[in-house]
Scaffold this active site. Structure first.
Site, PDB file in Angstrom:
ATOM      1  N   THR A   5      49.840  46.460  36.564  1.00  0.00           N
ATOM      2  CA  THR A   5      49.246  45.644  37.745  1.00  0.00           C
ATOM      3  C   THR A   5      50.194  44.914  38.189  1.00  0.00           C
ATOM      4  O   THR A   5      50.024  43.966  39.061  1.00  0.00           O
ATOM      5  CB  THR A   5      47.996  44.819  37.225  1.00  0.00           C
ATOM      6  N   GLU A  61      24.226  41.994  40.413  1.00  0.00           N
ATOM      7  CA  GLU A  61      24.461  41.201  41.354  1.00  0.00           C
ATOM      8  C   GLU A  61      23.749  40.816  42.540  1.00  0.00           C
ATOM      9  O   GLU A  61      23.406  39.619  43.129  1.00  0.00           O
ATOM     10  CB  GLU A  61      26.052  41.066  41.697  1.00  0.00           C
TER      11      GLU A  61
HETATM   12  N1  LIG Z   1      50.869  44.529  42.703  1.00  0.00           N
HETATM   13  C1  LIG Z   1      51.863  45.366  42.726  1.00  0.00           C
HETATM   14  N2  LIG Z   1      52.512  45.456  44.036  1.00  0.00           N
HETATM   15  C2  LIG Z   1      53.460  46.428  44.006  1.00  0.00           C
HETATM   16  N3  LIG Z   1      53.809  47.344  43.222  1.00  0.00           N
HETATM   17  C3  LIG Z   1      53.200  47.075  41.963  1.00  0.00           C
HETATM   18  C4  LIG Z   1      52.207  46.204  41.771  1.00  0.00           C
HETATM   19  N4  LIG Z   1      51.716  46.477  40.486  1.00  0.00           N
HETATM   20  C5  LIG Z   1      52.480  47.357  40.037  1.00  0.00           C
HETATM   21  N5  LIG Z   1      53.363  48.024  40.780  1.00  0.00           N
HETATM   22  C6  LIG Z   1      54.387  49.108  40.494  1.00  0.00           C
HETATM   23  O1  LIG Z   1      54.099  49.536  39.236  1.00  0.00           O
HETATM   24  C7  LIG Z   1      55.323  49.384  38.442  1.00  0.00           C
HETATM   25  C8  LIG Z   1      55.001  48.802  37.351  1.00  0.00           C
HETATM   26  O2  LIG Z   1      54.356  47.750  37.048  1.00  0.00           O
HETATM   27  P1  LIG Z   1      54.668  46.806  35.989  1.00  0.00           P
HETATM   28  O3  LIG Z   1      55.521  47.181  35.119  1.00  0.00           O
HETATM   29  O4  LIG Z   1      54.985  45.340  36.679  1.00  0.00           O
HETATM   30  O5  LIG Z   1      53.375  46.452  35.615  1.00  0.00           O
HETATM   31  P2  LIG Z   1      52.816  45.457  34.109  1.00  0.00           P
HETATM   32  O6  LIG Z   1      51.639  45.059  34.569  1.00  0.00           O
HETATM   33  O7  LIG Z   1      54.024  44.952  33.623  1.00  0.00           O
HETATM   34  O8  LIG Z   1      52.530  46.836  33.326  1.00  0.00           O
HETATM   35  P3  LIG Z   1      52.673  46.889  31.389  1.00  0.00           P
HETATM   36  O9  LIG Z   1      51.406  45.941  31.166  1.00  0.00           O
HETATM   37  O10 LIG Z   1      52.275  48.377  31.204  1.00  0.00           O
HETATM   38  O11 LIG Z   1      53.923  46.272  31.266  1.00  0.00           O
HETATM   39  C9  LIG Z   1      56.148  48.206  39.329  1.00  0.00           C
HETATM   40  O12 LIG Z   1      57.370  48.400  38.882  1.00  0.00           O
HETATM   41  C10 LIG Z   1      55.858  48.657  40.608  1.00  0.00           C
HETATM   42  O13 LIG Z   1      56.350  49.298  41.216  1.00  0.00           O
HETATM   43 ZN   LIG Z   2      23.668  38.320  36.085  1.00  0.00          ZN
END
Ligand SMILES: Nc1ncnc2c1ncn2[C@@H]1O[C@H](COP(=O)(O)OP(=O)(O)OP(=O)(O)O)[C@@H](O)[C@H]1O
Ligand SMILES: [Zn+2]
Length: 717
Positions: free
Chosen positions: A327, A544
């Site tokens: 995410t 909901e």
């Molecule tokens: N909200 C977002 N906006 C833009 N790109 C995103 C977004 N979320 C994820 N990505 C894309 O997905 C890739 C992987 O996300 P990231 O590694 O930041 O996720 P994470 O939450 O750290 O995942 P994990 O828990 O697996 O480490 C990012 O490098 C980006 O390219």
């Molecule tokens: Zn409820």
């Protein structure tokens, strides 16, 4: 329904191809499975063992009994094995059942948690694991086939297993994800690690690493070619692999920040170098506005720690980013450093003790020493739970206590104005050691949820703008069809569409490719969760809407603020109400209205899905209603029977009075339930409209709810 017998039968020999066929054959064809009993709507025939052609590769499951499962294989199981079952539709429904049973196990244990993150991040819960695995695996008796076929050595057999080109495509992700990173980057399977490890142990200089990877992939291709020389579709695979490779390298050159991921190097006294994240800013992170807002303050602090603290600003030392995988937690942390233009130190919790046991503590020491010398800066610890989990009695990690204690000591050892901010990421905060979340440590939590439809649209637009696409493409339509997708998955979707267009010789990505890759991702690993999501989402939407309808049509209820079916924390959705003014007093009618609104959820479930299908989701609603009723009777003198008298300590009351109180509460609740039922029956049409609008838009504000309930059409947002 494709269901396999529920006990593990290690003595059975199963020809691989038979299993594979079973996985990938459409419902109406019959498949032979040797030694595995199969039952479903149209019976598939079961071929006795000796009829299996002897030339086929087969696997003796005896050697791979369930008890043999190593903890390290759990990731593989969850990330690679189970999705394999979901490729075909039959399997997916099968998975559904197993998933639910495993999930309910975890729910009993931990509340409503995501089974995947639970399994993933808690290698320490050995006991729970084996039980959960049993509940997942009990009827998937051939799972070792998949585990066996993981890793470079055995990829050959795995390739045989793969039938369709699209799966081969998916397969290529597992083979070479580190150099297609930024392109098809979600898989961090064991293959990557082994390649990475190999490079570490071989001490390949950085400049040569890409060449090494390429060579590695080529070698792999050759090996593959040797085993299956004339296979036509294999050639296609090789081609695709190669294209992937080129794209990957291209992406790597073009977009270095995506793939530069700092790792603490091996060795006891490893040097720690920061990664300057100048080019990653909040602009790069889409669809997580709230998280960005919360982190803005941290950026201000990092820009000028002294000034910030002199002005009285107070900041936590540690910030915990909590959210499902992909995410954008890592991206957000980088953006914080990038926005403030300070060094960024990356460490992954799972890497601390990985190479040499027991070096975790010294690594942490080095990391903090370096960071403090270069403050202001950001230290990012990914997968914090794997270093900071409650692993008191973990046989796997005898040194982990040391590591975590060192982390705690370091965090206590500097002052807030020193300008070091530690950002930890986890998708399983419940697993964290309590000591870590105490004040002065990771005491600020920022939720990074899966994006809602608006966020998904933004993310899709962002990544679409990096490729060529034609007029037909409407990101919002794709966004609506990708409930539950993370940012990483959406990025992957766009990339896969681009890849598909390239493979098909097209000049631009059209809606067709986007739909194609969406479906591919949906049928692949993510499918079951999305499927369950969809089913749950429908129930949640009606539940909901039930609350909302009652609130809307009950005169004394508080006005609705918003209704959503986006899961947040442990809730699947919620309706929030806003009092018009601060309430100093509440009238009897208002209290009753509150009770009715609480009842609305369950009543909706009962009316729409029938008494047999009501869910456990209403328990906190009942808690609410019961509390109100109880207070009305025992505190506010609002019961005719019991009169204007308060009953504080119910334990000291006579049995008669007690049962009278209970009786009154029960009547209040029952009447409330009936009122809610009446309203929902009267407004069945509005109820349906609202639930459907929620399914489409996920979140509706007060105005939008009103529009729907007045029977008007919602403007497309
Ligand atoms: N909200 C977002 N906006 C833009 N790109 C995103 C977004 N979320 C994820 N990505 C894309 O997905 C890739 C992987 O996300 P990231 O590694 O930041 O996720 P994470 O939450 O750290 O995942 P994990 O828990 O697996 O480490 C990012 O490098 C980006 O390219
Ligand atoms: Zn409820």
């Amino acid at each position: 329904m494709f269901s396999l017998s529920s006990t593990v039968q290690p003595q059975v020999t199963v020809p691989l191809s038979h299993l594979i066929n079973a996985f990938h054959t459409p419902k109406n064809t019959s498949v032979s499975l040797s030694g595995v009993s199969v039952s479903q709507k149209q019976h598939r025939d079961v071929v006795p063992e000796h009829e299996a052609p002897s030339s086929e590769p087969s696997l003796n499951l005896r050697d791979l009994g369930l008890s043999e499962l190593k903890i390290g294989q759990i990731d593989q199981l969850v990330e690679n094995l189970l999705p394999g079952f979901c490729k075909g539709k039959n399997i997916s429904s099968h998975w559904h059942t197993s998933h639910v049973s495993a999930q309910s196990f975890f729910e009993n244990k931990y509340g409503n948690l995501d089974i995947f993150s639970t399994l993933r991040s808690s290698c320490l819960y050995r006991k729970q694991h084996s039980r959960a695995l049993q509940s997942i695996c009990s009827d998937l008796q051939y799972w070792p086939v998949f585990i066996q076929s993981r890793g470079f050595k055995t990829l050959k057999s795995r390739t045989r297993r793969l039938q369709s080109t699209s799966e081969r495509l998916a397969e290529t992700q597992n083979i070479a994800p580190s150099f297609v990173k930024g392109f098809l980057l979600r898989d961090r399977g064991s293959d990557v690690e082994s390649l990475d490890k190999l490079m570490k142990t071989k001490n390949i200089p950085e400049a040569h690493q890409d060449a090494f990877k390429t060579g590695f992939a080529e070698g792999f291709l050759k090996a593959q070619a040797l085993t299956q020389k004339t296979n036509d579709s294999l050639r296609r695979t090789r081609l695709i692999l190669f294209i992937l490779l080129l794209f990957g390298i291209y992406g790597l050159l073009k977009n270095p920040f995506l793939s530069v991921r700092f790792r603490t190097t091996t060795g006891l006294d490893s040097a720690v170098d920061p990664v300057q994240m100048k080019n990653v800013t909040f602009e790069h992170v889409k669809g997580v506005e709230e998280a960005k807002q919360e982190l803005q303050e941290v950026v201000e602090f990092l820009k000028n720690p002294q000034k910030f603290t002199i002005l009285g600003g107070k900041l936590p030392k540690g910030i915990l980013l909590v959210g499902p995988p992909g995410t954008g937690k890592t991206l957000l942390a980088r953006a914080v450093a990038g926005e403030a233009d300070v060094p960024f130190y990356y460490a992954s919790g799972s890497e601390f003790d990985e190479m040499f046991v027991g070096v975790g503590a010294s690594r942490i020491r080095n990391l903090f020493r370096e960071a403090k010398a270069n403050a202001p800066c950001v230290i990012f610890i990914d997968e914090l739970d794997s270093v900071g989990g409650k692993r008191i009695e973990s046989p796997m990690h005898p040194y982990s206590r040391q590591t975590i204690n060192q982390l705690l000591a370091e965090m206590d050892g500097f002052k807030p104005n020193e300008g070091v901010i530690i950002i930890g990421a986890t998708n399983f905060p419940e697993a964290l050691d309590n000591a870590l979340i105490r004040p002065g440590r990771f005491d600020m939590q920022v939720t990074v949820p899966r994006p809602d439809v608006k966020g998904r649209t933004e993310i899709l637009k962002w990544y679409l703008n990096k490729i060529k696409f034609d007029q037909s493409v409407d990101p919002e339509i794709i966004a609506r069809g990708t409930v539950g997708f993370s940012g990483a998955e959406l990025e992957n979707l766009v990339n896969q569409a681009a890849l598909k267009a390239a493979v098909d010789g097209k000049e631009m990505v059209t809606m067709k490719e986007l739909e194609f890759s969406k479906d591919k991702i949906l049928m692949g690993p993510e499918r079951r969760s999305v499927e369950i999501d969809n089913k749950n989402k429908t129930i949640t939407a009606y539940h909901e809407s039930g609350h909302a309808i009652i609130a809307y049509y009950t005169k004394d209820a508080m006005p609705i603020n918003k209704a959503t079916i986006m899961p947040r924390g442990p809730t699947l959705g919620h309706v929030s109400l806003l009092p018009e003014n601060d309430r100093w007093n509440e009238t009897r009618a208002q209290l009753l209205a509150q009770m009715d609104v609480s009842m609305g959820g369950r009543v909706a479930e009962e009316l729409i899905f029938g008494t047999d299908h009501i869910t456990t989701g209403a328990s906190s609603d009942f808690d609410n209603a019961t509390k109100i009723a109880k207070r009305m009777v025992t505190k506010f003198g609002m019961s005719e029977k019991l009169g204007v008298m308060t009953y504080s300590d119910t334990g000291k009351l006579s049995p008669e009075t007690q049962s009278a109180i209970e009786q009154e509460i029960r009547i209040l609740l029952r009447d409330s339930y009936e009122r809610a039922k009446h309203i929902l029956k009267t407004h069945a049409k509005e109820h349906k409209n609202l639930a459907e609008a929620l399914l489409t838009y996920e979140t509706l504000d007060a105005k939008e709810i009103q529009i729907v309930l007045e029977g008007k059409k919602l403007e497309v947002r």
